[in-house]
Design an enzyme around this catalytic site. Structure first.
Site, mmCIF file in Angstrom:
data_model
loop_
_atom_site.group_PDB
_atom_site.id
_atom_site.type_symbol
_atom_site.label_atom_id
_atom_site.label_comp_id
_atom_site.label_asym_id
_atom_site.label_seq_id
_atom_site.Cartn_x
_atom_site.Cartn_y
_atom_site.Cartn_z
ATOM 1 C CE LYS A 11 -3.894 -2.300 2.312
ATOM 2 N NZ LYS A 11 -4.763 -2.325 3.529
ATOM 3 C CE1 TYR A 51 -9.336 -3.253 0.822
ATOM 4 C CE2 TYR A 51 -8.444 -1.294 -0.218
ATOM 5 C CZ TYR A 51 -8.261 -2.440 0.531
ATOM 6 O OH TYR A 51 -7.012 -2.778 1.006
ATOM 7 C CG PHE A 59 -13.099 1.431 7.599
ATOM 8 C CD1 PHE A 59 -12.641 0.880 6.408
ATOM 9 C CD2 PHE A 59 -13.862 0.639 8.449
ATOM 10 C CE1 PHE A 59 -12.928 -0.426 6.064
ATOM 11 C CE2 PHE A 59 -14.159 -0.678 8.111
ATOM 12 C CZ PHE A 59 -13.693 -1.216 6.915
ATOM 13 N NE ARG A 87 -5.975 -12.236 5.100
ATOM 14 C CZ ARG A 87 -6.678 -11.096 5.148
ATOM 15 N NH1 ARG A 87 -6.688 -10.272 4.092
ATOM 16 N NH2 ARG A 87 -7.350 -10.761 6.206
ATOM 17 C CB THR A 93 -7.323 -6.361 9.790
ATOM 18 O OG1 THR A 93 -7.758 -7.475 8.991
ATOM 19 C CG2 THR A 93 -7.756 -5.066 9.120
ATOM 20 C CG ASN A 114 -3.618 -2.540 7.041
ATOM 21 O OD1 ASN A 114 -3.475 -2.091 5.897
ATOM 22 N ND2 ASN A 114 -4.664 -3.253 7.400
ATOM 23 C CG HIS A 117 -5.164 -6.203 -0.516
ATOM 24 N ND1 HIS A 117 -6.372 -6.287 0.148
ATOM 25 C CD2 HIS A 117 -5.235 -7.089 -1.547
ATOM 26 C CE1 HIS A 117 -7.141 -7.179 -0.475
ATOM 27 N NE2 HIS A 117 -6.481 -7.678 -1.500
ATOM 28 C CD GLU A 128 -8.694 -9.040 -3.702
ATOM 29 O OE1 GLU A 128 -9.513 -8.837 -2.786
ATOM 30 O OE2 GLU A 128 -7.556 -9.519 -3.492
#
Ligand code: DAT
Ligand code: MG
Length: 151
Positions: A11, A51, A59, A87, A93, A114, A117, A128
Site C-alpha cells: 500500500k 474494496y 472507514f 495472510r 488487519t 497497515n 493487502h 482482484e
C-alpha cells in the site's frame, strides 16, 4: 498440493516508507513464486471496485483516499495454499494485534495504515487479480528451486 494464486499489494504507506524490498523478500524467502508485478497508481474507481465489500462502512472514504494517495506495488504470488500462507505472513488487519514476525506486526501501528493487502480467499484472489492485471501479464515459468521447496 493445492496450488493457488493470490493478489498482494504494498500500500502507499509501505512504498513511502521504503519497505517494498523488505516486504517482497519475505514472500520470496518463504518459497512463494512471483507471477506478476506492477508499480502503479490506482484510480478512485479501481480502489472502489477493489474494496466494494466495505462500501458504506465508516472507514470507507478514508480507505479510498489512502489507497489513492500514492503509488502501490501490485503483485500476484503463487504457491501451495498461497492465500492463507500470505495472510499469515501479513498478520492481522490491526497491526497492534499482529504477531511480531509478521509484516503488519513488525512495521505497522494502526489499521488505517497497515502496509499491505492480501486476498482473503481464492475467489477474492481471482477477482482482484483480474482487476489489476491482464491475463498476458501473468508469467508462466518453471523455477528450478521448486525441487528444493516442495517434496
Ligand atoms: P484486510 O486488509 O486484513 O483483509 P479488511 O478486508 O477487513 O482487512 O479491510 C480492508 C482494509 O480496510 C484494511 O486493510 C484497512 C481498512 N480497515 C478495515 N477495518 C478498519 C477499521 N476498523 N478502521 C480503519 N480502517 C479499517
Ligand atoms: Mg480484506
Amino acid at each position: 498440493m493445492a496450488v493457488e494464486r493470490t493478489y498482494l499489494m504494498v500500500k502507499p504507506d509501505g512504498v513511502q516508507r521504503g519497505l517494498c524490498g523488505e516486504i517482497v523478500s519475505r514472500f520470496e524467502k518463504k518459497g512463494l513464486k512471483l507471477v506478476a508485478a506492477k508499480f502503479t497508481a490506482i484510480s478512485k474507481a479501481t480502489a472502489e471496485s477493489h474494496y466494494g465489500e466495505h462500501k458504506g462502512k465508516k472507514f470507507y472514504d478514508s480507505l479510498i483516499s489512502y489507497m489513492t494517495s500514492g503509488p502501490v506495488l501490485a503483485m500476484v504470488w503463487e504457491g501451495d495454499g498461497a492465500v492463507a500462507v500470505c495472510r499469515g505472513i501479513m498478520g492481522k488487519t490491526n497491526p497492534q494485534e499482529s504477531a511480531p514476525g509478521t509484516i503488519r506486526g513488525d512495521f505497522g501501528m494502526v489499521t488505517g495504515m497497515n502496509l499491505i493487502h492480501g486476498s482473503d480467499s481464492p475467489e477474492s484472489a481471482a477477482r482482484e487479480i483480474s482487476l489489476f492485471f491482464r491475463p498476458e501479464e501473468l508469467m508462466a515459468y518453471g523455477r528450478s528451486a521448486d525441487a528444493w521447496i516442495y517434496e
